[in-house]
Design a protein around this motif. Structure first.
Motif, short mmCIF file in Angstrom:
data_model
loop_
_atom_site.label_atom_id
_atom_site.label_comp_id
_atom_site.label_asym_id
_atom_site.label_seq_id
_atom_site.Cartn_x
_atom_site.Cartn_y
_atom_site.Cartn_z
N LEU A 154 0.83 -1.20 0.00
CA LEU A 154 0.00 0.00 0.00
C LEU A 154 0.86 1.26 0.00
O LEU A 154 0.58 2.24 -0.71
CB LEU A 154 -0.92 -0.02 1.21
CG LEU A 154 -2.10 0.96 1.20
CD1 LEU A 154 -2.96 0.75 -0.03
CD2 LEU A 154 -2.93 0.78 2.47
N MET A 155 1.95 1.25 0.75
CA MET A 155 2.85 2.40 0.79
C MET A 155 3.47 2.64 -0.58
O MET A 155 3.57 3.79 -1.04
CB MET A 155 3.95 2.17 1.83
CG MET A 155 3.48 2.23 3.28
SD MET A 155 4.81 1.80 4.44
CE MET A 155 6.08 3.00 4.00
N ALA A 156 3.87 1.56 -1.25
CA ALA A 156 4.49 1.70 -2.57
C ALA A 156 3.51 2.27 -3.59
O ALA A 156 3.87 3.10 -4.43
CB ALA A 156 5.01 0.34 -3.04
N VAL A 157 2.25 1.81 -3.51
CA VAL A 157 1.23 2.34 -4.42
C VAL A 157 1.03 3.84 -4.18
O VAL A 157 0.94 4.64 -5.12
CB VAL A 157 -0.10 1.58 -4.23
CG1 VAL A 157 -1.22 2.28 -5.01
CG2 VAL A 157 0.05 0.15 -4.71
N HIS A 158 0.96 4.24 -2.93
CA HIS A 158 0.76 5.65 -2.59
C HIS A 158 1.94 6.51 -3.01
O HIS A 158 1.80 7.73 -3.19
CB HIS A 158 0.50 5.81 -1.09
CG HIS A 158 -0.85 5.31 -0.68
ND1 HIS A 158 -1.16 5.01 0.64
CD2 HIS A 158 -1.96 5.07 -1.40
CE1 HIS A 158 -2.43 4.60 0.69
NE2 HIS A 158 -2.93 4.64 -0.53
N GLU A 159 3.11 5.89 -3.17
CA GLU A 159 4.29 6.61 -3.65
C GLU A 159 4.36 6.65 -5.17
O GLU A 159 5.33 7.13 -5.75
CB GLU A 159 5.55 5.96 -3.08
CG GLU A 159 5.69 6.14 -1.57
CD GLU A 159 6.84 5.32 -0.99
OE1 GLU A 159 7.53 4.63 -1.77
OE2 GLU A 159 7.04 5.38 0.24
N GLY A 160 3.31 6.11 -5.82
CA GLY A 160 3.24 6.17 -7.28
C GLY A 160 3.88 5.00 -8.00
O GLY A 160 4.04 5.04 -9.23
N GLU A 161 4.23 3.95 -7.29
CA GLU A 161 4.87 2.80 -7.92
C GLU A 161 3.82 1.78 -8.39
O GLU A 161 2.74 1.68 -7.83
CB GLU A 161 5.83 2.11 -6.94
CG GLU A 161 7.02 2.97 -6.56
CD GLU A 161 7.99 2.22 -5.66
OE1 GLU A 161 9.13 1.98 -6.08
OE2 GLU A 161 7.59 1.87 -4.53
N HIS A 162 4.18 1.05 -9.43
CA HIS A 162 3.39 -0.12 -9.84
C HIS A 162 3.91 -1.30 -9.03
O HIS A 162 5.12 -1.55 -8.98
CB HIS A 162 3.56 -0.39 -11.33
CG HIS A 162 2.98 0.68 -12.20
ND1 HIS A 162 1.63 0.83 -12.41
CD2 HIS A 162 3.58 1.68 -12.89
CE1 HIS A 162 1.42 1.86 -13.20
NE2 HIS A 162 2.59 2.40 -13.51
N VAL A 163 3.01 -2.04 -8.43
CA VAL A 163 3.41 -3.14 -7.54
C VAL A 163 3.00 -4.48 -8.12
O VAL A 163 1.84 -4.66 -8.51
CB VAL A 163 2.77 -2.96 -6.14
CG1 VAL A 163 3.17 -4.12 -5.23
CG2 VAL A 163 3.19 -1.64 -5.52
N VAL A 164 3.93 -5.40 -8.18
CA VAL A 164 3.65 -6.78 -8.56
C VAL A 164 3.96 -7.66 -7.36
O VAL A 164 5.08 -7.66 -6.86
CB VAL A 164 4.52 -7.23 -9.76
CG1 VAL A 164 4.29 -8.72 -10.05
CG2 VAL A 164 4.20 -6.40 -10.99
N ARG A 165 2.96 -8.37 -6.89
CA ARG A 165 3.14 -9.32 -5.78
C ARG A 165 3.30 -10.68 -6.43
O ARG A 165 2.31 -11.31 -6.84
CB ARG A 165 1.94 -9.27 -4.84
CG ARG A 165 1.97 -10.34 -3.74
CD ARG A 165 3.00 -9.99 -2.69
NE ARG A 165 2.74 -10.76 -1.48
CZ ARG A 165 3.47 -11.81 -1.09
NH1 ARG A 165 4.50 -12.20 -1.83
NH2 ARG A 165 3.18 -12.43 0.03
N LEU A 166 4.51 -11.16 -6.57
CA LEU A 166 4.79 -12.40 -7.27
C LEU A 166 4.78 -13.58 -6.30
O LEU A 166 5.47 -13.56 -5.29
CB LEU A 166 6.15 -12.31 -7.97
CG LEU A 166 6.56 -13.49 -8.85
CD1 LEU A 166 5.58 -13.66 -10.01
CD2 LEU A 166 7.97 -13.32 -9.37
N LYS A 167 3.98 -14.58 -6.63
CA LYS A 167 3.85 -15.75 -5.76
C LYS A 167 4.17 -17.02 -6.53
O LYS A 167 4.07 -17.07 -7.76
CB LYS A 167 2.41 -15.84 -5.21
CG LYS A 167 2.01 -14.69 -4.31
CD LYS A 167 0.56 -14.80 -3.90
CE LYS A 167 0.18 -13.71 -2.92
NZ LYS A 167 0.68 -13.95 -1.56
N GLY A 168 4.53 -18.06 -5.81
CA GLY A 168 4.65 -19.37 -6.41
C GLY A 168 3.28 -20.03 -6.45
O GLY A 168 2.49 -19.88 -5.52
N GLY A 169 2.97 -20.74 -7.54
CA GLY A 169 1.67 -21.40 -7.62
C GLY A 169 0.56 -20.44 -7.97
O GLY A 169 0.75 -19.49 -8.72
#
Length: 216
Positions: free
Chosen positions: A32-47
């Protein structure tokens, strides 16, 4: 990760059973902090993120904060592991369905009712695929034996679909001893049901076996 641009900030927050993990609340706050700083966020998971990947919790948290979320599906270990071994989770002669279940309950919460699940699997002809069950293999085995026969075939698949994948097959009454004997650990899935019998027969099983999967 190798395909990420060099400008990307990579924060490793992976979880592994029995090891110190990044708190879930911190992961959600960090995104959430990264989004508010204007970044695109990818949460990469296995499976697959929505099969015991806590993707649902994270998506709910972000959407509640007004953040748009796009989910890309993956292939969960409960599918990729058995498939890599040639084990079908459903079969017209052996299994009319499959049940994915976690062997790890939240702190303070009651775990699955293994005797009830065993009786259900027996009556409904279901394959059981158990995630995060390595630390509780003995009580899982004891509970399932209250509804399934001791010679029910099982397979344990570690590092599903990865080059270092390993697996062992045994009977239900040998499950915990087989895991300990071969030093199998997390992350692994346990497959319980008649669909595993073909794999054991393929190897001419008379005792637990251990093989490795070679990636294409």
């Amino acid at each position: 990760i190798a395909l990420a641009p060099r400008s990307a900030r990579v924060v490793r927050v992976g979880k592994r059973g029995g090891c110190k993990s990044t708190p879930q609340a911190f992961i959600e706050t960090l995104m959430l902090m990264a989004v508010h700083e204007g970044e695109h966020v990818v949460r990469l998971k296995g499976g697959d993120p929505f099969i015991f990947g806590r993707g649902g919790e994270e998506a709910e948290h972000l959407r509640a904060a007004g953040v748009a979320v796009e989910v890309v599906n993956g292939i969960t270990a409960g599918l990729s592991g058995p498939t890599a071994l040639g084990v079908p989770l459903t079969h017209r002669e052996h299994a009319q369905g499959v049940l994915f279940i976690t062997g790890h309950a939240r702190p303070g919460a009651a775990g699955p009712d293994w005797p009830l699940l065993a009786h259900t699997a027996q009556q409904a002809r279901l394959t059981l695929v158990i995630y995060m069950g390595m630390n509780g293999a003995r009580p899982i085995q004891d509970g399932l034996l209250q509804g399934l026969s001791a010679d029910t075939p099982v397979a344990v698949v570690q590092h599903a679909s990865l080059p270092q994948q390993r697996h062992a097959t045994a009977t239900l009454e040998q499950l915990a001893d087989t895991i300990a004997h071969h030093g199998l650990g997390s992350p692994s899935v346990i497959v319980v049901g008649e669909v595993v019998r073909g794999l054991a027969a393929l190897h001419g099983q008379s005792a637990p076996i251990l093989t490795r999967y070679q990636a294409a």
